[in-house]
Design an enzyme around this catalytic site. Structure first.
Site, PDB file in Angstrom:
ATOM      1  N   TYR A 148      35.961  23.382  99.214  1.00  0.00           N
ATOM      2  CA  TYR A 148      36.862  22.423  99.849  1.00  0.00           C
ATOM      3  C   TYR A 148      36.092  21.145 100.149  1.00  0.00           C
ATOM      4  O   TYR A 148      34.896  21.174 100.454  1.00  0.00           O
ATOM      5  CB  TYR A 148      37.430  22.983 101.158  1.00  0.00           C
ATOM      6  CG  TYR A 148      38.603  23.913 100.939  1.00  0.00           C
ATOM      7  CD1 TYR A 148      39.899  23.428 100.854  1.00  0.00           C
ATOM      8  CD2 TYR A 148      38.403  25.286 100.818  1.00  0.00           C
ATOM      9  CE1 TYR A 148      40.976  24.276 100.650  1.00  0.00           C
ATOM     10  CE2 TYR A 148      39.477  26.145 100.609  1.00  0.00           C
ATOM     11  CZ  TYR A 148      40.760  25.631 100.531  1.00  0.00           C
ATOM     12  OH  TYR A 148      41.818  26.473 100.328  1.00  0.00           O
ATOM     13  N   ASP A 176      47.581  24.583 103.072  1.00  0.00           N
ATOM     14  CA  ASP A 176      48.523  24.235 104.141  1.00  0.00           C
ATOM     15  C   ASP A 176      49.372  23.008 103.822  1.00  0.00           C
ATOM     16  O   ASP A 176      49.048  22.250 102.916  1.00  0.00           O
ATOM     17  CB  ASP A 176      47.726  23.860 105.398  1.00  0.00           C
ATOM     18  CG  ASP A 176      47.355  25.070 106.214  1.00  0.00           C
ATOM     19  OD1 ASP A 176      47.695  26.192 105.819  1.00  0.00           O
ATOM     20  OD2 ASP A 176      46.706  24.862 107.260  1.00  0.00           O
TER      21      ASP A 176
END
Lengths: 244, 244
Positions: B111, B53
């Site tokens: 992540y 993102d």
């Protein structure tokens, strides 16, 4: 008077250095004085331990401020952190003796220099380290650094203007470490002349690249010739600690 | 065709994310494609493993590119690092099998989320971590995180648009560490839905603050209700690793 010791961390990338310059807004001292002046409703001056250059960072700069007001340490710290820009942070406020002076009482200072020593750039540290693409010979850098340790006239490694003041400084230690692509050079001494750390580190990088031999540091120190030393970028330099 | 695997590190702060959007220049994929297109003199498209993102960082994003030209790996890497902006770095280029596909062959992804958990701001990490001033209860966060591990329908923890595709993902591990003022949350799984990591971490922060009880994670997962989860800022999120 109430005397407060402030410990301050800053990302120096967008500032013209620590020291307030006339009405120039863009200094760290100026930013802090503005917020303190707002806090008490009159002009406040602070005393910093070290006048870091434009672009130089600090992990623990120290300053002191005298106020008529008796305020809680946390109240001062919270007010500063609320109104200072995000690249300046007050990590501690401590009530100290009336005679405490951040500059005169500083006994030793530690500067840290970060070199990113990989062939590719480091996106996260591009404004907080110096990128040297060619591998440095760290053993040679250590050997060279040893020549700086002790008491020396550092004229050749400074851009200090006044020739009346002593150029003799005592370097207590230089520690060089390698960690995950970084080489850090940590220099502790009783004080540093203008640009001294950057000229020392710049020269050590020349040694690491094989352009200067370690024992040439000795000759350079003795020469008092300012044209011989290297000069490392402000981006990689951090004021790490002040000892009192 | 020659197929090259690129490993890419980026500071996502000033980008609209990985994926090229029409003619919008400001994406990481777009920046890399532009440089590669310049390199070979025609339009080049690359395939990325993860569509990070806007504002999200990467320590090791992976992409592959097919070229007619047979070029040395170091030649491609050096060309990219010379012409890419300083906040994007190609840390490795590797010649791979013709059938290697960065998205289809990705088996697991890790992540990392960085939380700065001190009362004062961190000037160096202000765009690379989330500042939570109030101390988090890390033991409770760990307890809550355990409910995410395993195979679950993550509808309640995603903003994925398509309802035709499976919302089931397998989380292999969540490791939470404390180090020098930071709390890092490392999540490894076989894949992640749109906004899934940020909604998981946002909810874990609510747990750490005492606003949500650890066992409520179980109820949230079962509810498929998207209004219950928290949502953590992009600043603290890093794509850390892709396993093939």
């Amino acid at each position: 008077m109430n005397n407060y010791k402030l410990t301050i961390q800053y990302d120096g990338a967008r500032y013209k250095g620590w020291q307030r310059l006339g009405n120039t807004e863009n200094t760290i001292q100026g930013k802090i004085e503005n917020v303190l002046s707002e806090m008490v409703g009159r002009n406040i001056e602070i005393i910093g331990s070290s006048r870091t250059d434009a672009g130089v960072h600090a992990l623990a700069q120290v300053a002191n401020v005298k106020l008529i007001e008796k305020m809680a340490e946390s109240e001062i710290q919270n007010y500063l952190n609320r109104y200072l820009p995000q690249d300046i942070s007050v990590t501690d406020v401590c009530s100290v003796h009336d005679r405490f002076h951040a500059r005169y009482n500083a006994k030793d200072k530690t500067y840290l220099y970060k070199i990113w020593n990989e062939s590719y750039p480091n996106p996260f540290m591009r404004k907080h380290s110096l990128h040297v693409e060619k591998k440095l010979d760290v053993e040679k850098v250590r050997e060279a650094a040893d020549y700086f340790v002790g008491e020396h006239d550092f004229t050749a490694f400074s851009n200090a203007k006044s020739k009346k003041k002593s150029m003799v400084r005592h370097i207590y230690s230089i520690v060089i470490e390698e960690d995950a692509g970084f080489i850090t050079i940590r220099i502790r001494g009783n004080g540093f002349l203008y640009n001294m750390v950057r000229k020392m580190v710049g020269t050590l990088i020349h040694v690491g690249l094989g352009e200067v031999q370690p024992d040439e540091i000795k000759t350079m120190l003795e020469s008092n010739d300012r044209s011989l030393a290297g000069f490392a970028d402000a981006n990689g330099l951090y004021l790490e600690n002040i000892g009192f």
